[in-house]
Design a protein around this motif. Structure first.
Motif, PDB file in Angstrom:
ATOM      1  N   ILE A 143      43.461  67.972  75.453  1.00  0.00           N
ATOM      2  CA  ILE A 143      42.439  67.184  76.061  1.00  0.00           C
ATOM      3  C   ILE A 143      43.046  65.916  75.175  1.00  0.00           C
ATOM      4  O   ILE A 143      42.088  66.442  73.981  1.00  0.00           O
ATOM      5  N   VAL A 144      42.454  65.085  75.042  1.00  0.00           N
ATOM      6  CA  VAL A 144      43.025  63.910  74.909  1.00  0.00           C
ATOM      7  C   VAL A 144      41.726  63.368  74.700  1.00  0.00           C
ATOM      8  O   VAL A 144      40.552  62.704  75.661  1.00  0.00           O
ATOM      9  N   SER A 145      40.964  62.752  73.286  1.00  0.00           N
ATOM     10  CA  SER A 145      40.242  61.699  73.670  1.00  0.00           C
ATOM     11  C   SER A 145      40.073  60.779  73.508  1.00  0.00           C
ATOM     12  O   SER A 145      41.143  60.137  73.060  1.00  0.00           O
ATOM     13  N   PRO A 146      39.028  59.865  73.712  1.00  0.00           N
ATOM     14  CA  PRO A 146      38.939  58.156  72.996  1.00  0.00           C
ATOM     15  C   PRO A 146      39.834  57.867  72.466  1.00  0.00           C
ATOM     16  O   PRO A 146      40.725  56.760  72.101  1.00  0.00           O
ATOM     17  N   ASP A 147      39.855  58.139  71.234  1.00  0.00           N
ATOM     18  CA  ASP A 147      40.233  58.401  70.218  1.00  0.00           C
ATOM     19  C   ASP A 147      42.011  58.814  69.415  1.00  0.00           C
ATOM     20  O   ASP A 147      42.089  58.266  68.115  1.00  0.00           O
ATOM     21  N   GLY A 148      42.088  59.201  70.316  1.00  0.00           N
ATOM     22  CA  GLY A 148      44.129  59.532  69.997  1.00  0.00           C
ATOM     23  C   GLY A 148      43.793  61.008  69.623  1.00  0.00           C
ATOM     24  O   GLY A 148      45.073  61.383  69.574  1.00  0.00           O
ATOM     25  N   ASP A 149      42.640  62.015  69.779  1.00  0.00           N
ATOM     26  CA  ASP A 149      42.753  63.045  69.278  1.00  0.00           C
ATOM     27  C   ASP A 149      42.915  64.459  70.268  1.00  0.00           C
ATOM     28  O   ASP A 149      42.308  63.995  71.283  1.00  0.00           O
ATOM     29  N   VAL A 150      43.641  65.092  70.228  1.00  0.00           N
ATOM     30  CA  VAL A 150      44.504  65.943  70.822  1.00  0.00           C
ATOM     31  C   VAL A 150      43.598  67.548  70.571  1.00  0.00           C
ATOM     32  O   VAL A 150      44.114  67.886  69.497  1.00  0.00           O
ATOM     33  N   GLN A 151      43.092  68.137  71.540  1.00  0.00           N
ATOM     34  CA  GLN A 151      42.499  69.104  71.402  1.00  0.00           C
ATOM     35  C   GLN A 151      43.457  70.383  72.165  1.00  0.00           C
ATOM     36  O   GLN A 151      43.378  69.979  73.854  1.00  0.00           O
ATOM     37  N   ASN A 152      43.424  71.367  71.941  1.00  0.00           N
ATOM     38  CA  ASN A 152      44.424  72.425  73.425  1.00  0.00           C
ATOM     39  C   ASN A 152      43.538  73.450  73.319  1.00  0.00           C
ATOM     40  O   ASN A 152      43.462  74.232  72.098  1.00  0.00           O
ATOM     41  N   ARG A 153      43.350  74.060  73.981  1.00  0.00           N
ATOM     42  CA  ARG A 153      42.472  75.731  74.831  1.00  0.00           C
ATOM     43  C   ARG A 153      43.398  76.303  75.136  1.00  0.00           C
ATOM     44  O   ARG A 153      43.399  75.736  76.592  1.00  0.00           O
ATOM     45  N   VAL A 154      43.515  77.364  74.735  1.00  0.00           N
ATOM     46  CA  VAL A 154      44.061  78.659  76.703  1.00  0.00           C
ATOM     47  C   VAL A 154      42.165  79.011  77.171  1.00  0.00           C
ATOM     48  O   VAL A 154      41.404  79.550  76.510  1.00  0.00           O
ATOM     49  N   ILE A 155      43.034  78.775  78.332  1.00  0.00           N
ATOM     50  CA  ILE A 155      41.726  79.359  79.331  1.00  0.00           C
ATOM     51  C   ILE A 155      42.445  80.699  80.388  1.00  0.00           C
ATOM     52  O   ILE A 155      43.927  80.951  80.517  1.00  0.00           O
ATOM     53  N   PHE A 156      41.385  81.957  80.103  1.00  0.00           N
ATOM     54  CA  PHE A 156      42.009  82.779  81.626  1.00  0.00           C
ATOM     55  C   PHE A 156      40.840  82.271  82.876  1.00  0.00           C
ATOM     56  O   PHE A 156      39.769  82.460  82.831  1.00  0.00           O
ATOM     57  N   SER A 157      41.284  82.825  83.444  1.00  0.00           N
ATOM     58  CA  SER A 157      41.269  82.897  84.408  1.00  0.00           C
ATOM     59  C   SER A 157      41.668  84.212  85.707  1.00  0.00           C
ATOM     60  O   SER A 157      42.642  84.277  85.761  1.00  0.00           O
ATOM     61  N   GLU A 158      40.461  85.036  86.336  1.00  0.00           N
ATOM     62  CA  GLU A 158      40.803  85.850  87.111  1.00  0.00           C
ATOM     63  C   GLU A 158      41.892  85.728  88.701  1.00  0.00           C
ATOM     64  O   GLU A 158      42.650  86.349  89.506  1.00  0.00           O
TER      65      GLU A 158
END
Length: 334
Positions: A143-158
Motif C-alpha cells: 500500500i502506497v500512501s499519498p505522501d509516498g510512505d509504503v506499507q507491506n502486509r501479508v494476507i492469508f487466504s483459504e
C-alpha cells in the motif's frame, strides 16, 4: 505567594543546582543570588521554601535541592528562554520517515540527552495498491500512501489466486477507490459486494483490513535517539536503578506515546517535570516537547527527554527550532 526575595533565592538555587548537581547551602546561595543577606536570613527563607514543598533537604547534605513543585514554579514564572544562536543543519525535505529519524538524531545531538519524535498522524488514504503472490494462499499487499510512505502486509487466504487475478483486483481497487480512506473503501465494498465475484470480494476486504491495521500501527510509531547519552548524566550513572527505569520507558514506548499525544494538543513548547503527575512518572526525568505541523495543521510531536536537572532555557530553544525545521521539511515534501 512568594515575596520577591524568596523568588530570587529560589531562582538562584534552582539555577545553581542545574549547573553543578550539588545540594545548595546558604553560603553558596548567598553568593549565587547576589543579595546582601545574612546567612541566618537565607536559612530562614530556605526553611520557608522547604515548608512550601519547593525545595528539599537530602539526608546526606545540609544543602537543599529543588522539588518537582519547585522546578514547576521556576519554569512557569522565572525562566527566560535562552535565545542563543544555534546553527542546526537544515532538515532536507524527504520521505517523512527520514525526516522523523533525522529530527530525533538532531534533538539528541543538540541537547546531549534523548530525542523523541512521534511520527505524523496519517489518514488511512491510499494512492496505490498492489498484490504479489508469495505461495499458495499467501499474498503480499503493498500500500502506497499519498505522501509516498509504503506499507507491506501479508494476507492469508483459504482461496488461492493466480497473479493474474491479483492484478485484476489491484486494478479494480486503484481505479475505483484511490483517494478514499480505508474505512470508506470498506463501506463501499460492503454495498457493492454482491456485484463482485465472491472470492474477489473476500480478497479485497482482507486487503482493506490489513491496510487499516498497517496505517494504525504507523500511527503509533515513535523514533527515539540518544538513549546512551544518559550514561554521561551523573543523576543516572550513579544510580543504576534510575537508569534501568529510564531504559524500560524507552523500550516500552507506550508512556512516551501517551505523553507526546497529550503534547500535540497544546500550542508551543510544553515542559513536563518528573514526579509532578502520572504523565511523567519518574522523578528523575523531565520532558520538553512541542507539536509540529504540515501545511499549518498539527500532525505530530517531538521533544527532548533528560534529567529533571536540565538547562530548561536551552532545551526550550532546541525543541522550538527543531519543531519549525520538521514542519518546514514535511510541508515542502510533495
Amino acid at each position: 505567594m512568594l515575596d520577591e526575595r524568596s523568588k530570587l533565592l529560589l531562582k538562584a538555587l534552582v539555577e545553581r543546582y542545574i549547573e553543578d548537581g550539588q545540594p545548595v547551602g546558604s553560603r553558596t546561595l548567598s553568593r549565587a543570588s547576589g543579595l546582601d543577606l545574612s546567612a541566618a536570613t537565607i536559612r530562614n527563607v530556605m526553611a520557608d521554601l522547604e515548608a512550601l514543598g519547593l525545595i528539599a533537604s537530602p539526608h546526606t547534605s545540609a544543602g537543599r535541592i529543588p522539588t518537582a513543585k519547585g522546578y514547576r514554579l521556576f519554569v512557569d514564572t522565572m525562566l527566560t528562554a535562552n535565545r542563543e544562536q544555534l546553527s542546526p543543519p537544515q532538515l532536507i525535505p524527504d520521505q517523512p520517515q527520514k525526516v522523523i529519524v533525522n529530527a530525533a538524531q538532531l534533538l539528541s545531538s543538540l541537547s546531549q540527552f534523548v530525542g523523541v519524535v512521534m511520527a505524523p498522524r496519517r489518514t488511512s488514504v491510499f494512492r496505490h495498491i498492489e498484490f504479489l503472490r508469495l505461495s499458495e494462499g499467501r499474498f503480499l499487499v503493498i500500500i502506497v500512501s499519498p505522501d509516498g510512505d509504503v506499507q507491506n502486509r501479508v494476507i492469508f487466504s483459504e482461496t488461492d489466486f493466480t497473479q493474474t487475478q491479483l492484478v485484476e483486483v489491484a486494478n479494480f481497487l486503484n481505479m475505483h477507490y484511490v483517494g478514499m480512506t480505508m474505512e470508506q473503501v470498506r463501506e463501499r465494498l460492503a454495498t457493492e459486494v454482491d456485484s463482485l465475484r465472491g472470492e474477489i470480494a473476500t480478497l479485497m476486504l482482507a486487503a482493506v483490513n490489513v491496510s487499516s491495521e498497517a496505517f494504525e500501527q504507523a500511527q503509533d510509531e515513535v523514533v527515539i535517539s540518544g538513549e546512551r547519552n544518559l550514561l554521561a548524566v551523573s543523576d543516572f550513572s550513579k544510580n543504576m536503578g534510575n537508569l534501568r527505569r529510564a531504559f524500560d520507558l524507552f523500550e516500552q514506548k507506550t508512556q512516551i506515546l501517551r505523553l507526546l499525544d497529550i503534547s500535540s494538543q497544546a500550542e508551543g513548547v510544553r515542559i513536563y517535570i518528573g514526579g509532578e503527575s502520572q504523565v511523567v512518572p519518574f522523578e528523575e526525568l523531565s520532558v520538553v516537547s512541542a507539536p509540529y505541523e504540515v501545511d499549518g495543521q498539527v500532525v505530530g510531536t517531538l521533544g527532548v527527554i533528560g534529567p529533571t536537572r536540565m538547562p530548561y532555557d536551552r532545551m526550550i530553544h532546541i525543541v522550538d527550532i527543531t519543531s519549525r525545521l520538521v514542519s518546514n521539511a514535511l510541508s515542502h515534501h510533495k
